[in-house]
Write an enzyme that holds these catalytic residues in place. Structure first.
Site, PDB file in Angstrom:
ATOM      1  N   GLY A 124       0.797  -1.224   0.000  1.00  0.00           N
ATOM      2  CA  GLY A 124       0.000   0.000   0.000  1.00  0.00           C
ATOM      3  C   GLY A 124       0.826   1.268   0.000  1.00  0.00           C
ATOM      4  O   GLY A 124       1.062   1.862   1.064  1.00  0.00           O
ATOM      5  N   PRO A 128      -4.604   8.427  -3.686  1.00  0.00           N
ATOM      6  CA  PRO A 128      -5.322   9.116  -4.771  1.00  0.00           C
ATOM      7  C   PRO A 128      -4.536  10.307  -5.331  1.00  0.00           C
ATOM      8  O   PRO A 128      -4.548  10.543  -6.537  1.00  0.00           O
ATOM      9  CB  PRO A 128      -6.627   9.563  -4.105  1.00  0.00           C
ATOM     10  CG  PRO A 128      -6.839   8.586  -2.997  1.00  0.00           C
ATOM     11  CD  PRO A 128      -5.474   8.200  -2.515  1.00  0.00           C
ATOM     12  N   GLY A 131       1.123   9.367  -6.746  1.00  0.00           N
ATOM     13  CA  GLY A 131       1.512   8.127  -7.426  1.00  0.00           C
ATOM     14  C   GLY A 131       3.015   8.140  -7.635  1.00  0.00           C
ATOM     15  O   GLY A 131       3.786   7.647  -6.807  1.00  0.00           O
ATOM     16  N   GLN A 335      -1.720  -7.032 -35.151  1.00  0.00           N
ATOM     17  CA  GLN A 335      -1.646  -6.704 -36.574  1.00  0.00           C
ATOM     18  C   GLN A 335      -1.503  -7.979 -37.411  1.00  0.00           C
ATOM     19  O   GLN A 335      -2.153  -8.139 -38.449  1.00  0.00           O
ATOM     20  CB  GLN A 335      -0.447  -5.762 -36.816  1.00  0.00           C
ATOM     21  CG  GLN A 335      -0.512  -4.994 -38.113  1.00  0.00           C
ATOM     22  CD  GLN A 335      -1.692  -4.028 -38.136  1.00  0.00           C
ATOM     23  OE1 GLN A 335      -2.189  -3.601 -37.095  1.00  0.00           O
ATOM     24  NE2 GLN A 335      -2.170  -3.719 -39.333  1.00  0.00           N
ATOM     25  N   GLY A 338      -4.656  -9.848 -37.725  1.00  0.00           N
ATOM     26  CA  GLY A 338      -5.768  -9.188 -38.402  1.00  0.00           C
ATOM     27  C   GLY A 338      -6.974  -9.104 -37.476  1.00  0.00           C
ATOM     28  O   GLY A 338      -6.821  -8.949 -36.263  1.00  0.00           O
ATOM     29  N   GLU A 362       4.667   0.365 -10.732  1.00  0.00           N
ATOM     30  CA  GLU A 362       6.023   0.173 -10.170  1.00  0.00           C
ATOM     31  C   GLU A 362       7.002   1.177 -10.800  1.00  0.00           C
ATOM     32  O   GLU A 362       8.158   0.863 -11.070  1.00  0.00           O
ATOM     33  CB  GLU A 362       6.480  -1.280 -10.298  1.00  0.00           C
ATOM     34  CG  GLU A 362       5.507  -2.196  -9.564  1.00  0.00           C
ATOM     35  CD  GLU A 362       6.054  -3.521  -9.124  1.00  0.00           C
ATOM     36  OE1 GLU A 362       7.291  -3.651  -9.017  1.00  0.00           O
ATOM     37  OE2 GLU A 362       5.236  -4.413  -8.857  1.00  0.00           O
TER      38      GLU A 362
HETATM   39  P1  FAD Z   1       1.011  10.110 -11.945  1.00  0.00           P
HETATM   40  O1  FAD Z   1       2.134   9.999 -10.990  1.00  0.00           O
HETATM   41  O2  FAD Z   1      -0.018  11.146 -11.711  1.00  0.00           O
HETATM   42  O3  FAD Z   1       1.624  10.274 -13.407  1.00  0.00           O
HETATM   43  C1  FAD Z   1       0.836  10.700 -14.525  1.00  0.00           C
HETATM   44  C2  FAD Z   1       1.793  10.899 -15.708  1.00  0.00           C
HETATM   45  O4  FAD Z   1       2.749  11.917 -15.398  1.00  0.00           O
HETATM   46  C3  FAD Z   1       2.604   9.649 -16.061  1.00  0.00           C
HETATM   47  O5  FAD Z   1       2.785   9.589 -17.431  1.00  0.00           O
HETATM   48  C4  FAD Z   1       3.933   9.899 -15.383  1.00  0.00           C
HETATM   49  O6  FAD Z   1       5.010   9.210 -15.998  1.00  0.00           O
HETATM   50  C5  FAD Z   1       4.060  11.400 -15.555  1.00  0.00           C
HETATM   51  N1  FAD Z   1       4.938  12.004 -14.537  1.00  0.00           N
HETATM   52  C6  FAD Z   1       4.774  12.056 -13.191  1.00  0.00           C
HETATM   53  N2  FAD Z   1       5.823  12.654 -12.611  1.00  0.00           N
HETATM   54  C7  FAD Z   1       6.677  12.994 -13.607  1.00  0.00           C
HETATM   55  C8  FAD Z   1       7.946  13.624 -13.649  1.00  0.00           C
HETATM   56  N3  FAD Z   1       8.590  14.023 -12.548  1.00  0.00           N
HETATM   57  N4  FAD Z   1       8.533  13.805 -14.863  1.00  0.00           N
HETATM   58  C9  FAD Z   1       7.928  13.377 -16.008  1.00  0.00           C
HETATM   59  N5  FAD Z   1       6.731  12.768 -16.030  1.00  0.00           N
HETATM   60  C10 FAD Z   1       6.117  12.573 -14.830  1.00  0.00           C
HETATM   61  N6  FAD Z   1       0.461   1.072  -6.319  1.00  0.00           N
HETATM   62  C11 FAD Z   1       0.764   0.497  -5.106  1.00  0.00           C
HETATM   63  O7  FAD Z   1       1.208   1.160  -4.192  1.00  0.00           O
HETATM   64  N7  FAD Z   1       0.566  -0.848  -4.919  1.00  0.00           N
HETATM   65  C12 FAD Z   1       0.062  -1.651  -5.889  1.00  0.00           C
HETATM   66  O8  FAD Z   1      -0.095  -2.869  -5.661  1.00  0.00           O
HETATM   67  C13 FAD Z   1      -0.296  -1.069  -7.151  1.00  0.00           C
HETATM   68  N8  FAD Z   1      -0.869  -1.831  -8.126  1.00  0.00           N
HETATM   69  C14 FAD Z   1      -1.347  -1.209  -9.257  1.00  0.00           C
HETATM   70  C15 FAD Z   1      -2.103  -1.951 -10.187  1.00  0.00           C
HETATM   71  C16 FAD Z   1      -2.659  -1.320 -11.287  1.00  0.00           C
HETATM   72  C17 FAD Z   1      -3.495  -2.112 -12.251  1.00  0.00           C
HETATM   73  C18 FAD Z   1      -2.430   0.070 -11.509  1.00  0.00           C
HETATM   74  C19 FAD Z   1      -3.021   0.780 -12.703  1.00  0.00           C
HETATM   75  C20 FAD Z   1      -1.671   0.783 -10.618  1.00  0.00           C
HETATM   76  C21 FAD Z   1      -1.136   0.166  -9.484  1.00  0.00           C
HETATM   77  N9  FAD Z   1      -0.425   0.903  -8.524  1.00  0.00           N
HETATM   78  C22 FAD Z   1      -0.076   0.326  -7.316  1.00  0.00           C
HETATM   79  C23 FAD Z   1      -0.214   2.332  -8.707  1.00  0.00           C
HETATM   80  C24 FAD Z   1       0.888   2.669  -9.692  1.00  0.00           C
HETATM   81  O9  FAD Z   1       2.147   2.344  -9.140  1.00  0.00           O
HETATM   82  C25 FAD Z   1       0.736   4.145 -10.069  1.00  0.00           C
HETATM   83  O10 FAD Z   1      -0.421   4.232 -10.879  1.00  0.00           O
HETATM   84  C26 FAD Z   1       1.966   4.691 -10.762  1.00  0.00           C
HETATM   85  O11 FAD Z   1       3.032   4.799  -9.867  1.00  0.00           O
HETATM   86  C27 FAD Z   1       1.717   6.054 -11.409  1.00  0.00           C
HETATM   87  O12 FAD Z   1       1.110   6.941 -10.484  1.00  0.00           O
HETATM   88  P2  FAD Z   1      -0.199   7.741 -10.925  1.00  0.00           P
HETATM   89  O13 FAD Z   1      -1.166   6.767 -11.498  1.00  0.00           O
HETATM   90  O14 FAD Z   1      -0.638   8.545  -9.752  1.00  0.00           O
HETATM   91  O15 FAD Z   1       0.269   8.687 -12.104  1.00  0.00           O
END
Ligand code: FAD
Length: 383
Positions: A124, A128, A131, A335, A338, A362
């Site tokens: 965890g 929200p 990330g 692709q 098809g 990750e």
């Molecule tokens: P954001 O951090 O908001 O990023 C949005 C975009 O901005 C991305 O393209 C990112 O690359 C870009 N960005 C952000 N910062 C920068 C920067 N400094 N420079 C350039 N670009 C940037 N999390 C857990 O803790 N435990 C889990 O078990 C887990 N499982 C998951 C399973 C699934 C199916 C999914 C979808 C997510 C899971 N996650 C989990 C969360 C996942 O690790 C995050 O979604 C991920 O780290 C990206 O964070 P975010 O979604 O808040 O995107």
């Protein structure tokens, strides 16, 4: 680095593939449609040793080497990434940090049950509003006597609704990464609630959920590591996790290659097999080269881990390349198929949907590039 697999590694690969072909590959499309794997697969995977691959024998694991672990993750990714994620989060992200940072009591209590698949763990970290910027997480753990009281919310947590244990990262100190600590929280603790997130593009068989922590009380002995060590524990865990994601992506590419070769040599158009068209061979050649390149990057990172050498940048390179290559391979596979690639009679559309998240979780591809860029230049893009 010797690239020849040992007899034991070859045997394990054959044994894993045979089991997964019969127990997972036959079910994956149905699980994907139902948006849930049949959770009875978990104890079966436990019996086969998947959850204990790198956990030492004294804690009920197989005590295997890191390359064998990558072979296991590759086979799981080839069969069904939804199942691979269940294993790699429970054992890889949580079990292995309990092993590296836990007290003897924490290891003895949790590891045997993680290793035999009789329980699942979740990780965890994401919230929200945080990330990529996980060091600014807001969930709070307030010390009250011999207990901590946790309040906050987690988002996108793999295994959330199935897990018995959650490794919760929460703030015990001031702002930023240095204020974060880690806690081993049993999910039946009062105030720990989950809600499943439905409607994912891929990994549909996997339980991804939100976690709500409302006055969750845990004893001080549930803290993993020291106060303020939580963020570095999370990063240590994710460095290794990235090798596992990379290995899973190698499995996706390998599955795509075998599937397209099979199809392209059988399907006829213009009176000839698809495989005889040079434009089709062009796509197959790219998949084949990227499979080798991704696997070599993953094995290099595994080799560094096994030898106790720094592996973080190698893990980022492996995860970045393998995840992007898996998306390219699955896209090309559709692709080549098809219209048949667009329906779920064949696995290629599922490979693409599952591969898509690998460039996000990750650590996104952008975050991997920033880590690689920092290693090359010595200049950090992170504030
Ligand atoms: P954001 O951090 O908001 O990023 C949005 C975009 O901005 C991305 O393209 C990112 O690359 C870009 N960005 C952000 N910062 C920068 C920067 N400094 N420079 C350039 N670009 C940037 N999390 C857990 O803790 N435990 C889990 O078990 C887990 N499982 C998951 C399973 C699934 C199916 C999914 C979808 C997510 C899971 N996650 C989990 C969360 C996942 O690790 C995050 O979604 C991920 O780290 C990206 O964070 P975010 O979604 O808040 O995107």
């Amino acid at each position: 680095m010797d690239l020849t697999l040992t007899e034991a590694q070859l045997e394990f690969r054959a044994y894993a593939r045979k089991f997964l072909d019969s127990e997972v590959v036959t079910q994956r499309a149905a699980w994907d449609r139902a948006e849930s794997v049949d959770i009875s697969i978990v104890p079966k995977l436990g019996e086969m040793g998947f959850f204990g691959l790198t956990i030492p024998e004294q804690y009920g694991g197989l005590g295997g080497d890191y390359l064998t672990y990558c072979i296991g993750m590759e086979e799981l990714g080839r069969a069904d990434s939804a199942v691979r994620g269940i294993v790699s989060v429970s054992m890889g992200l949580v079990g292995k940090v309990i092993l590296s940072h836990g007290t003897e009591e924490q290891r003895g209590h949790w590891l045997p049950r993680i290793a035999d698949g009789s329980m699942l763990a979740c990780f965890g970290l994401t919230e929200p509003d945080t990330g990529s910027d996980a060091g600014n997480l807001r969930t709070r753990a307030t010390r009250e006597g011999d207990e901590y009281v946790l309040n906050g919310q987690k988002m996108f947590i793999t295994n959330a609704t199935w897990a018995d244990l959650c490794l919760v990262f929460a703030r015990t100190g001031g702002p930023g990464p240095k204020g974060v600590s880690a806690f081993l929280v049993p999910t039946d603790t009062p105030g720990f609630e989950t809600r499943e997130i439905k409607g994912k593009l891929g990994l549909r068989g996997q339980a991804t959920g939100e976690i709500f922590l409302t006055d969750v009380r845990v004893p001080v002995s549930a803290r993993l590591g020291d106060e303020g060590q939580g963020f570095s524990i999370a990063m240590h865990s994710l460095d290794k996790g990235r090798v596992s994601v990379g290995a899973g992506c190698v499995g996706i590419i390998s599955g795509c290659l075998d599937t397209v070769v099979d199809y392209a040599t059988q399907r006829q158009q213009f009176g000839r097999p698809l495989a005889s068209f040079q434009l089709i061979q062009d796509m197959i050649a790219d998949i084949s080269v990227e499979l080798d390149a991704a696997r070599l990057l993953v094995w290099r990172a595994a080799d560094l881990i096994e030898r106790g050498e720094p592996f973080g940048t190698a893990a980022s390179k492996a995860k970045y390349f393998a995840s992007e290559a898996a998306v390219r391979a699955a896209n090309s596979a559709i692709q080549i198929f098809g219209g048949y690639g667009y329906i779920d009679e064949y696995p290629v559309q599922k490979y693409l949907r599952d591969a898509r998240v690998m460039t996000l979780y990750e650590g996104t591809s952008q975050i991997q590039k920033l880590l690689i860029g920092r290693a090359e230049t010595g200049v950090s893009a992170f504030l």
